[in-house]
Design an enzyme around this catalytic site. Structure first.
Site, short mmCIF file in Angstrom:
data_model
loop_
_atom_site.label_atom_id
_atom_site.label_comp_id
_atom_site.label_asym_id
_atom_site.label_seq_id
_atom_site.Cartn_x
_atom_site.Cartn_y
_atom_site.Cartn_z
NE ARG A 15 -118.54 -11.60 25.05
CZ ARG A 15 -118.99 -12.03 23.87
NH1 ARG A 15 -118.13 -12.34 22.91
NH2 ARG A 15 -120.28 -12.14 23.66
N GLY A 78 -132.22 -15.79 29.43
CA GLY A 78 -132.32 -15.99 28.00
C GLY A 78 -133.30 -15.03 27.34
NE ARG A 336 -116.26 29.04 29.11
CZ ARG A 336 -116.17 29.56 30.33
NH1 ARG A 336 -115.30 30.54 30.57
NH2 ARG A 336 -116.94 29.13 31.30
#
Length: 459
Positions: A15, A78, A336
């Site tokens: 999903r 499972g 930076r």
């Protein structure tokens, strides 16, 4: 007593609709699995085992560390089948703690409570009281002693059982020897053809072993991630927790719903942070620091009294960046890696500093670049000026002494040294060292043509 920690991280995460394994998706700048591992560190386990499957090589490469081992679940049949794969890696006869790699916010104290309650002889389930328990297995307790009798899956629950709001989180602690025995007896005789770890509850009850349920502190710590919506919801819940913790410690956040911490933020007193700021990596803010809106600060130390104006970007990366006491940075400035700014330094709008040190009181207020430079005290660095530090193959350093004035639109071609008190005329390209106190001007002579006519457009 030996402690095993097993983290289930084999699922595909369909999903999520992503090529990235689900447990590697980021929450607050760190993967879901990395969160779980981090929270387990204080538990001093004898064995830490991650069960991988989908994207196993990618997952293992992302979190590999000393003392961490991996077993693979191929195919994924499972939760019980997952633990069956881990059985050969379990050590001793003490306790095995089982966690989920996609449930990132489990509290260390909660995990320890499971371990302590198990003590090598009881099966202990982590449960949670849910406002909406739909989809969760319901905890059925003994009315007399409160012990757990069973976990009933939502689809199998009766209407009366569905009124129960205590659900099973998917995490537990079990006696290692018994766990090995139980998972060896699991059957996949069900509609899904999978081996369910929850079936061991009935086995423990049948054997007369204590089965306990410990409730999580809150719902957030047991929430898993199955899709991008849930990931975003958990991100906001976690950020809300962090914001609340900072505010209770004295930090003033203009709006805690518009704040993101993706690392560690250490702070002093009277720190103020405006909206839409993001902090990543290791950031330290001294007393009285003020951070304007829409700033991104990563791996940096900012000393007391400094002001970081709006839309400033500070990224120290591995080298780090530091801002001195009372410095003024921004707006729209960029620091930076290797930027080391002293006290009362001013870095203004559209100024970039990289791998450079600026001593007390130095100023670069507009549209400038300082790379690979050492800048002395009270230097004034003009608008549009740059250090040309790269010759196409190697980087070179520029050294600017105390009290130097660099005019606007100058190019300092490194390696070059400007002595104390030197002045560089605007528009100059400096390729040679300048002695202390000297004025250096290097530009074409101005020419004026009297009576010159500007070309006209042909019609």
């Amino acid at each position: 007593m030996a402690l095993n920690i097993v983290i289930m991280a084999a699922g595909k995460g369909t999903r999520m609709k992503s090529a990235t394994p689900k447990v590697l998706h980021k929450l607050a700048g760190r993967s879901l699995l990395a969160h779980v591992l981090k929270r387990c560190e204080p538990l001093s386990a004898n064995a830490r085992i991650v069960i991988t499957g989908h994207g196993a090589e990618q997952v293992e490469a992302a979190v590999q560390a000393e003392g961490l081992s991996f077993v693979r679940q191929m195919p994924q049949l499972g939760t019980g089948h997952a633990i069956q794969q881990a059985v050969p890696a379990l050590v001793g006869d003490g306790t095995t703690l089982i966690l989920n790699g996609d449930v990132p916010l489990i509290e260390t104290s909660t995990a320890k409570a499971l371990i302590d309650a198990c003590a090598g002889h009881a099966l202990v389930l982590l449960t949670v009281d849910l406002a909406d328990p739909t989809g969760y297995g319901r905890i059925i307790r003994n009315a007399d002693d409160g012990g757990v009798l069973a976990i009933v899956e939502h689809k199998d629950a009766t209407p009366e059982q569905r009124l129960i709001h205590e659900g099973y989180s998917g995490m537990m602690a079990a006696p290692t020897a018994a766990l090995k025995r139980w998972v060896g007896q699991l059957s996949n005789n069900n509609a899904q053809g999978e081996y369910y770890l929850t079936d061991i509850v009935a086995m423990a009850v049948a054997e007369g072993l204590p089965v306990l349920g410990i409730k999580a502190h809150n719902e957030t710590e047991v929430l898993g991630v199955n899709d991008p919506v849930q990931l975003a919801q958990l991100e906001r819940a976690f950020q809300a927790q962090q914001a609340e913790g900072l505010m209770r410690a004295g930090v003033r956040l203009a709006d805690p719903t518009r704040f993101d911490l993706r690392g560690t933020l250490t702070h002093g007193q009277d720190v103020e942070i405006d909206v839409n700021c993001v902090f990543e990596g290791q950031v330290t803010l001294g007393d009285g620091v003020r951070i304007g809106a829409n700033c991104v600060i990563r791996n940096a130390t900012i000393a007391a009294g400094a002001r970081i104006h709006e839309f400033t970007h500070i990224d120290g990366e591995a080298a780090g960046a530091s801002v001195g006491e009372g410095a003024l940075i921004g707006p729209f400035a960029r620091l930076r890696p290797g930027a080391q700014l002293g006290a009362e330094v001013h870095i203004g709008n559209f100024v970039e500093v990289k791998n450079s040190t600026l001593a007390k009181g130095a100023k670069a207020n507009h549209l400038a670049y300082l790379g690979d430079a050492t800048v002395g005290e009270r230097v004034n660095y003009g608008a549009g000026s740059i250090t040309a530090n790269y010759d196409g193959a190697n980087k070179h350093r520029t050294t600017i002494g105390d009290d130097v004035h660099v005019g606007s639109n100058c190019v300092l071609v490194a390696p070059v040294t400007l002595g104390n008190g030197a002045t560089i005329g605007g528009g100059s390209t400096i390729t040679k060292d300048v002695n202390p106190g000297d004025l250096a001007v290097a530009r074409g002579k101005q020419v004026a043509l009297t009576g010159w006519t500007r070309p006209a457009k042909k019609r």
